[in-house]
Design a protein around this motif. Structure first.
Motif, PDB file in Angstrom:
ATOM      1  N   GLY A 145      -7.435  14.482  -6.662  1.00  0.00           N
ATOM      2  CA  GLY A 145      -8.504  13.978  -5.817  1.00  0.00           C
ATOM      3  C   GLY A 145      -9.090  15.039  -4.895  1.00  0.00           C
ATOM      4  O   GLY A 145      -8.572  16.146  -4.757  1.00  0.00           O
ATOM      5  N   GLU A 146     -10.148  14.659  -4.233  1.00  0.00           N
ATOM      6  CA  GLU A 146     -10.833  15.565  -3.319  1.00  0.00           C
ATOM      7  C   GLU A 146     -10.206  15.541  -1.924  1.00  0.00           C
ATOM      8  O   GLU A 146     -10.463  16.421  -1.112  1.00  0.00           O
ATOM      9  CB  GLU A 146     -12.307  15.195  -3.224  1.00  0.00           C
ATOM     10  CG  GLU A 146     -13.058  15.349  -4.556  1.00  0.00           C
ATOM     11  CD  GLU A 146     -14.512  14.974  -4.436  1.00  0.00           C
ATOM     12  OE1 GLU A 146     -14.926  14.557  -3.330  1.00  0.00           O
ATOM     13  OE2 GLU A 146     -15.253  15.100  -5.431  1.00  0.00           O
ATOM     14  N   LYS A 147      -9.383  14.530  -1.649  1.00  0.00           N
ATOM     15  CA  LYS A 147      -8.752  14.410  -0.344  1.00  0.00           C
ATOM     16  C   LYS A 147      -7.237  14.541  -0.475  1.00  0.00           C
ATOM     17  O   LYS A 147      -6.686  14.328  -1.551  1.00  0.00           O
ATOM     18  CB  LYS A 147      -9.136  13.080   0.302  1.00  0.00           C
ATOM     19  CG  LYS A 147     -10.636  12.970   0.562  1.00  0.00           C
ATOM     20  CD  LYS A 147     -10.979  11.665   1.271  1.00  0.00           C
ATOM     21  CE  LYS A 147     -12.470  11.592   1.568  1.00  0.00           C
ATOM     22  NZ  LYS A 147     -12.826  10.335   2.278  1.00  0.00           N
ATOM     23  N   PRO A 148      -6.552  14.898   0.602  1.00  0.00           N
ATOM     24  CA  PRO A 148      -5.105  15.162   0.515  1.00  0.00           C
ATOM     25  C   PRO A 148      -4.275  13.958   0.081  1.00  0.00           C
ATOM     26  O   PRO A 148      -3.278  14.103  -0.614  1.00  0.00           O
ATOM     27  CB  PRO A 148      -4.736  15.594   1.938  1.00  0.00           C
ATOM     28  CG  PRO A 148      -6.013  16.018   2.567  1.00  0.00           C
ATOM     29  CD  PRO A 148      -7.079  15.185   1.944  1.00  0.00           C
ATOM     30  N   TRP A 149      -4.668  12.764   0.511  1.00  0.00           N
ATOM     31  CA  TRP A 149      -3.871  11.569   0.268  1.00  0.00           C
ATOM     32  C   TRP A 149      -4.542  10.650  -0.748  1.00  0.00           C
ATOM     33  O   TRP A 149      -5.763  10.507  -0.753  1.00  0.00           O
ATOM     34  CB  TRP A 149      -3.662  10.782   1.555  1.00  0.00           C
ATOM     35  CG  TRP A 149      -2.727  11.419   2.525  1.00  0.00           C
ATOM     36  CD1 TRP A 149      -3.054  12.298   3.521  1.00  0.00           C
ATOM     37  CD2 TRP A 149      -1.310  11.229   2.599  1.00  0.00           C
ATOM     38  NE1 TRP A 149      -1.922  12.662   4.216  1.00  0.00           N
ATOM     39  CE2 TRP A 149      -0.843  12.017   3.677  1.00  0.00           C
ATOM     40  CE3 TRP A 149      -0.400  10.465   1.874  1.00  0.00           C
ATOM     41  CZ2 TRP A 149       0.506  12.068   4.033  1.00  0.00           C
ATOM     42  CZ3 TRP A 149       0.937  10.505   2.226  1.00  0.00           C
ATOM     43  CH2 TRP A 149       1.381  11.301   3.295  1.00  0.00           C
TER      44      TRP A 149
ATOM     45  N   ALA B 184      -7.904   7.728   7.569  1.00  0.00           N
ATOM     46  CA  ALA B 184      -8.825   7.268   6.522  1.00  0.00           C
ATOM     47  C   ALA B 184      -9.678   8.413   5.990  1.00  0.00           C
ATOM     48  O   ALA B 184     -10.026   8.445   4.799  1.00  0.00           O
ATOM     49  CB  ALA B 184      -9.716   6.154   7.067  1.00  0.00           C
ATOM     50  N   SER B 185     -10.000   9.375   6.858  1.00  0.00           N
ATOM     51  CA  SER B 185     -10.843  10.498   6.440  1.00  0.00           C
ATOM     52  C   SER B 185     -10.138  11.417   5.455  1.00  0.00           C
ATOM     53  O   SER B 185     -10.793  12.211   4.768  1.00  0.00           O
ATOM     54  CB  SER B 185     -11.285  11.305   7.665  1.00  0.00           C
ATOM     55  OG  SER B 185     -10.157  11.796   8.377  1.00  0.00           O
ATOM     56  N   ASP B 186      -8.800  11.327   5.385  1.00  0.00           N
ATOM     57  CA  ASP B 186      -8.023  12.173   4.480  1.00  0.00           C
ATOM     58  C   ASP B 186      -7.508  11.403   3.271  1.00  0.00           C
ATOM     59  O   ASP B 186      -6.696  11.914   2.503  1.00  0.00           O
ATOM     60  CB  ASP B 186      -6.814  12.771   5.208  1.00  0.00           C
ATOM     61  CG  ASP B 186      -7.216  13.775   6.271  1.00  0.00           C
ATOM     62  OD1 ASP B 186      -8.310  14.350   6.143  1.00  0.00           O
ATOM     63  OD2 ASP B 186      -6.438  13.972   7.220  1.00  0.00           O
ATOM     64  N   THR B 187      -7.994  10.179   3.095  1.00  0.00           N
ATOM     65  CA  THR B 187      -7.448   9.300   2.065  1.00  0.00           C
ATOM     66  C   THR B 187      -8.532   8.797   1.123  1.00  0.00           C
ATOM     67  O   THR B 187      -9.644   8.466   1.554  1.00  0.00           O
ATOM     68  CB  THR B 187      -6.760   8.087   2.718  1.00  0.00           C
ATOM     69  OG1 THR B 187      -5.779   8.537   3.653  1.00  0.00           O
ATOM     70  CG2 THR B 187      -6.098   7.204   1.671  1.00  0.00           C
ATOM     71  N   GLU B 188      -8.204   8.756  -0.163  1.00  0.00           N
ATOM     72  CA  GLU B 188      -9.095   8.136  -1.134  1.00  0.00           C
ATOM     73  C   GLU B 188      -8.291   7.198  -2.020  1.00  0.00           C
ATOM     74  O   GLU B 188      -7.111   7.431  -2.285  1.00  0.00           O
ATOM     75  CB  GLU B 188      -9.811   9.187  -1.990  1.00  0.00           C
ATOM     76  CG  GLU B 188      -8.900  10.043  -2.848  1.00  0.00           C
ATOM     77  CD  GLU B 188      -9.695  11.052  -3.667  1.00  0.00           C
ATOM     78  OE1 GLU B 188     -10.569  10.626  -4.446  1.00  0.00           O
ATOM     79  OE2 GLU B 188      -9.453  12.262  -3.516  1.00  0.00           O
ATOM     80  N   ALA B 189      -8.929   6.130  -2.443  1.00  0.00           N
ATOM     81  CA  ALA B 189      -8.256   5.139  -3.267  1.00  0.00           C
ATOM     82  C   ALA B 189      -8.154   5.631  -4.701  1.00  0.00           C
ATOM     83  O   ALA B 189      -9.050   6.311  -5.215  1.00  0.00           O
ATOM     84  CB  ALA B 189      -9.011   3.816  -3.217  1.00  0.00           C
TER      85      ALA B 189
ATOM     86  N   ALA C   7       0.845  -1.200   0.000  1.00  0.00           N
ATOM     87  CA  ALA C   7       0.000   0.000   0.000  1.00  0.00           C
ATOM     88  C   ALA C   7       0.877   1.245   0.000  1.00  0.00           C
ATOM     89  O   ALA C   7       1.687   1.439   0.908  1.00  0.00           O
ATOM     90  CB  ALA C   7      -0.927   0.014   1.209  1.00  0.00           C
ATOM     91  N   ALA C   8       0.735   2.060  -1.025  1.00  0.00           N
ATOM     92  CA  ALA C   8       1.481   3.311  -1.128  1.00  0.00           C
ATOM     93  C   ALA C   8       0.515   4.478  -0.955  1.00  0.00           C
ATOM     94  O   ALA C   8      -0.612   4.447  -1.472  1.00  0.00           O
ATOM     95  CB  ALA C   8       2.188   3.408  -2.469  1.00  0.00           C
ATOM     96  N   TYR C   9       0.960   5.505  -0.241  1.00  0.00           N
ATOM     97  CA  TYR C   9       0.146   6.694  -0.008  1.00  0.00           C
ATOM     98  C   TYR C   9       0.913   7.905  -0.515  1.00  0.00           C
ATOM     99  O   TYR C   9       2.068   8.116  -0.153  1.00  0.00           O
ATOM    100  CB  TYR C   9      -0.157   6.848   1.484  1.00  0.00           C
ATOM    101  CG  TYR C   9      -0.888   5.676   2.088  1.00  0.00           C
ATOM    102  CD1 TYR C   9      -2.276   5.656   2.152  1.00  0.00           C
ATOM    103  CD2 TYR C   9      -0.178   4.580   2.583  1.00  0.00           C
ATOM    104  CE1 TYR C   9      -2.954   4.572   2.697  1.00  0.00           C
ATOM    105  CE2 TYR C   9      -0.843   3.496   3.137  1.00  0.00           C
ATOM    106  CZ  TYR C   9      -2.233   3.497   3.195  1.00  0.00           C
ATOM    107  OH  TYR C   9      -2.896   2.416   3.735  1.00  0.00           O
ATOM    108  N   LEU C  10       0.278   8.718  -1.344  1.00  0.00           N
ATOM    109  CA  LEU C  10       0.919   9.870  -1.950  1.00  0.00           C
ATOM    110  C   LEU C  10       0.166  11.139  -1.601  1.00  0.00           C
ATOM    111  O   LEU C  10      -1.066  11.174  -1.579  1.00  0.00           O
ATOM    112  CB  LEU C  10       0.964   9.723  -3.472  1.00  0.00           C
ATOM    113  CG  LEU C  10       1.577   8.433  -4.036  1.00  0.00           C
ATOM    114  CD1 LEU C  10       1.535   8.468  -5.558  1.00  0.00           C
ATOM    115  CD2 LEU C  10       2.991   8.253  -3.537  1.00  0.00           C
TER     116      LEU C  10
END
Length: 255
Positions: free
Chosen positions: A113-117, A241-246, A103-106
């Protein structure tokens, strides 16, 4: 999103092009505590084994790459065996990346996207994906794999020459690393003669590496790296999770 990929890939690849996992074949390379003094090893082998020893466990790495008036800087903590990484930098805008297994987070202003991550499943990336290459911390062989000559100049410092074409031949075919080195070789004026300087500590670990690739059109590509905090545990947490979208399935076409 497509604007982010080249810059982020280059920033992450600074670590990898320099040589993760040179596969020297020396069992002692994986154990710094049992490593002989660097001066007792033939210089070329000492440099190659030095990267293996540095990456035998957790570490901190600071790096920069410059081409003309453009520059990329990065600082990261990583554990290659555990496949964890936390990196921050500028390429040239601020970027942040985290890796936990596959799992990579950018995070970057360039993300659409609408979210930071953005969360990316590395198993979904194309075989030749530049991001797949950048996040593969285990099977890489980079510039160090192409070292053809080295000499000790005192104080644990070594100077020498690396061959990008030999580095590509030695590189793993996985994750597109070989293709990346081949592309770099095509840009170089003389891919067979890339000058470098390396510093090893008393345990034979590589603590500093710098090299310059003279290119045909971009001027000199100058890379500098420093490694420290060997063995210091690295903990990487996923963003909230609230700041992350797939990443969407459509985005995987460009990653």
């Amino acid at each position: 999103m497509r604007r982010l990929i080249p810059a982020l890939s280059i920033a992450l690849a600074v670590t990898l092009v320099s040589g993760c996992g040179t596969n020297s074949g020396d069992p002692a390379a994986s154990s710094s505590s049992a490593a002989p003094a660097a001066s007792k090893v033939e210089p070329t082998a000492a440099v190659k084994q030095g990267m293996d020893r540095s990456l035998a466990g957790p570490l901190t790495m600071d790096a920069s790459v410059k081409a003309g008036n453009q520059s990329i800087t990065m600082s990261g903590k990583m554990d290659p065996a555990a496949r964890t990484l936390h990196l921050t930098g500028k390429a040239p805008e601020p970027i942040e990346a985290r890796l936990i297994g596959d799992a990579a987070y950018l995070k970057s202003d360039s993300l659409d996207g609408e979210k930071p991550w953005m969360k990316i499943d590395l198993t979904k990336l194309r075989p030749n994906s530049s991001l797949r290459q950048s996040f593969d911390l285990k099977s890489q062989t980079g510039l160090i794999g192409g070292v053809v000559s080295a000499q000790e100049v005192g104080g644990g410092r070594y100077t020498g020459v690396a061959d990008l074409e030999k580095a590509a031949e030695a590189a793993s075919g996985e994750a597109g690393m070989r293709e990346g080195l081949e592309s770099t070789a095509k840009l170089a004026k003389d891919p067979k003669a890339v000058p470098f300087e390396a510093t090893l500590d008393a345990d034979g670990r590589l603590t500093a590496l710098s090299y310059t690739i003279a290119t045909k059109k971009l001027g000199d590509l100058v890379t500098e790296m420093r490694m420290s905090d060997f063995g210091k545990p690295v903990t990487v947490d996923a963003p909230p999770a609230s700041d992350t979208e797939a990443a969407s399935e459509e985005m995987y076409k460009f990653l």
